[in-house]
Scaffold this motif. Sequence first.
Motif, PDB file in Angstrom:
ATOM      1  N   ILE A  95       0.839  -1.199   0.000  1.00 17.88           N
ATOM      2  CA  ILE A  95       0.000   0.000   0.000  1.00 17.88           C
ATOM      3  C   ILE A  95       0.874   1.249   0.000  1.00 17.88           C
ATOM      4  O   ILE A  95       0.609   2.214  -0.731  1.00 17.88           O
ATOM      5  N   ALA A  96       1.930   1.220   0.808  1.00 24.33           N
ATOM      6  CA  ALA A  96       2.828   2.380   0.883  1.00 24.33           C
ATOM      7  C   ALA A  96       3.507   2.642  -0.459  1.00 24.33           C
ATOM      8  O   ALA A  96       3.665   3.803  -0.861  1.00 24.33           O
ATOM      9  N   ALA A  97       3.901   1.590  -1.153  1.00 26.46           N
ATOM     10  CA  ALA A  97       4.538   1.768  -2.463  1.00 26.46           C
ATOM     11  C   ALA A  97       3.567   2.373  -3.465  1.00 26.46           C
ATOM     12  O   ALA A  97       3.920   3.280  -4.231  1.00 26.46           O
ATOM     13  N   LEU A  98       2.341   1.896  -3.460  1.00 22.91           N
ATOM     14  CA  LEU A  98       1.339   2.403  -4.395  1.00 22.91           C
ATOM     15  C   LEU A  98       0.971   3.846  -4.070  1.00 22.91           C
ATOM     16  O   LEU A  98       0.972   4.717  -4.953  1.00 22.91           O
ATOM     17  N   LEU A  99       0.675   4.115  -2.806  1.00 23.77           N
ATOM     18  CA  LEU A  99       0.312   5.484  -2.429  1.00 23.77           C
ATOM     19  C   LEU A  99       1.498   6.433  -2.503  1.00 23.77           C
ATOM     20  O   LEU A  99       1.336   7.599  -2.868  1.00 23.77           O
ATOM     21  N   GLY A 100       2.687   5.950  -2.171  1.00 25.26           N
ATOM     22  CA  GLY A 100       3.879   6.797  -2.270  1.00 25.26           C
ATOM     23  C   GLY A 100       4.141   7.232  -3.699  1.00 25.26           C
ATOM     24  O   GLY A 100       4.466   8.397  -3.958  1.00 25.26           O
ATOM     25  N   GLY A 101       3.988   6.303  -4.633  1.00 28.64           N
ATOM     26  CA  GLY A 101       4.143   6.656  -6.046  1.00 28.64           C
ATOM     27  C   GLY A 101       3.090   7.649  -6.491  1.00 28.64           C
ATOM     28  O   GLY A 101       3.371   8.578  -7.257  1.00 28.64           O
ATOM     29  N   PRO A 103       7.144   2.223 -11.879  1.00 28.14           N
ATOM     30  CA  PRO A 103       7.226   0.776 -11.647  1.00 28.14           C
ATOM     31  C   PRO A 103       6.911   0.406 -10.196  1.00 28.14           C
ATOM     32  O   PRO A 103       6.340  -0.653  -9.940  1.00 28.14           O
ATOM     33  N   GLY A 104       7.257   1.273  -9.256  1.00 24.32           N
ATOM     34  CA  GLY A 104       6.955   1.002  -7.857  1.00 24.32           C
ATOM     35  C   GLY A 104       5.465   0.908  -7.585  1.00 24.32           C
ATOM     36  O   GLY A 104       5.028   0.155  -6.709  1.00 24.32           O
ATOM     37  N   MET A 105       4.679   1.660  -8.323  1.00 27.20           N
ATOM     38  CA  MET A 105       3.228   1.599  -8.155  1.00 27.20           C
ATOM     39  C   MET A 105       2.695   0.238  -8.609  1.00 27.20           C
ATOM     40  O   MET A 105       1.840  -0.347  -7.948  1.00 27.20           O
ATOM     41  N   GLY A 152       3.824  -2.301  -6.051  1.00 27.22           N
ATOM     42  CA  GLY A 152       3.038  -2.171  -4.829  1.00 27.22           C
ATOM     43  C   GLY A 152       1.667  -2.810  -4.966  1.00 27.22           C
ATOM     44  O   GLY A 152       1.197  -3.505  -4.065  1.00 27.22           O
ATOM     45  N   ALA A 153       1.024  -2.595  -6.109  1.00 31.71           N
ATOM     46  CA  ALA A 153      -0.292  -3.185  -6.337  1.00 31.71           C
ATOM     47  C   ALA A 153      -0.201  -4.711  -6.424  1.00 31.71           C
ATOM     48  O   ALA A 153      -1.049  -5.424  -5.875  1.00 31.71           O
ATOM     49  N   LEU A 154       0.828  -5.215  -7.071  1.00 26.49           N
ATOM     50  CA  LEU A 154       1.007  -6.669  -7.137  1.00 26.49           C
ATOM     51  C   LEU A 154       1.315  -7.254  -5.760  1.00 26.49           C
ATOM     52  O   LEU A 154       0.841  -8.336  -5.421  1.00 26.49           O
ATOM     53  N   VAL A 182      -2.993   0.608 -13.850  1.00 23.68           N
ATOM     54  CA  VAL A 182      -1.545   0.794 -13.747  1.00 23.68           C
ATOM     55  C   VAL A 182      -0.820  -0.070 -14.777  1.00 23.68           C
ATOM     56  O   VAL A 182       0.125   0.392 -15.426  1.00 23.68           O
ATOM     57  N   TYR A 183      -1.264  -1.297 -14.966  1.00 20.74           N
ATOM     58  CA  TYR A 183      -0.579  -2.194 -15.896  1.00 20.74           C
ATOM     59  C   TYR A 183      -0.728  -1.733 -17.345  1.00 20.74           C
ATOM     60  O   TYR A 183       0.250  -1.721 -18.102  1.00 20.74           O
ATOM     61  N   VAL A 184      -1.931  -1.349 -17.732  1.00 19.16           N
ATOM     62  CA  VAL A 184      -2.164  -0.957 -19.119  1.00 19.16           C
ATOM     63  C   VAL A 184      -1.442   0.349 -19.458  1.00 19.16           C
ATOM     64  O   VAL A 184      -0.903   0.505 -20.550  1.00 19.16           O
TER      65      VAL A 184
END
Length: 117
Positions: free
Chosen positions: A16-22, A39-41, A44-46, A85-87
């Motif tokens: 969560i921190a990686a996704l929100l931080g990005g 890429p960190g987002m 983080g989601a994965l 995020v992936y697309v």
Amino acid sequence: MDVLINVFVGLHIVGIAALLGGFFSQMKAMGTGAARFTPGMLHGALTMLVTGVALVGLNQADDQTLNNIKIGVKLALLIVILGLVYVKRDEERVEKSAFGAVGALTVANVFIAVLWV
């Protein structure tokens, strides 16, 4: 079993921190229309997905009661986040609406986790 569950909860929070931080690091760029998914987002989601699935399995193995509706809603939100995020991960600029949706859905996912009992 409790230690293992707590380890996965910690890793889930790191995701969560990686996704929100990005997201937060790109908010200024979002205002100018130059935001992009880092890429960190994606990682983080994965991480959230893998650790969330592991947590469900571990809690079921520990005979704890689970709120399957809550888990389903959180999973649906995470799949939408991952899809966006992936697309759009290789695009130089991401639309404000798509970028804002990822941030809003992530925050909604956190509030669902904390407030939905």
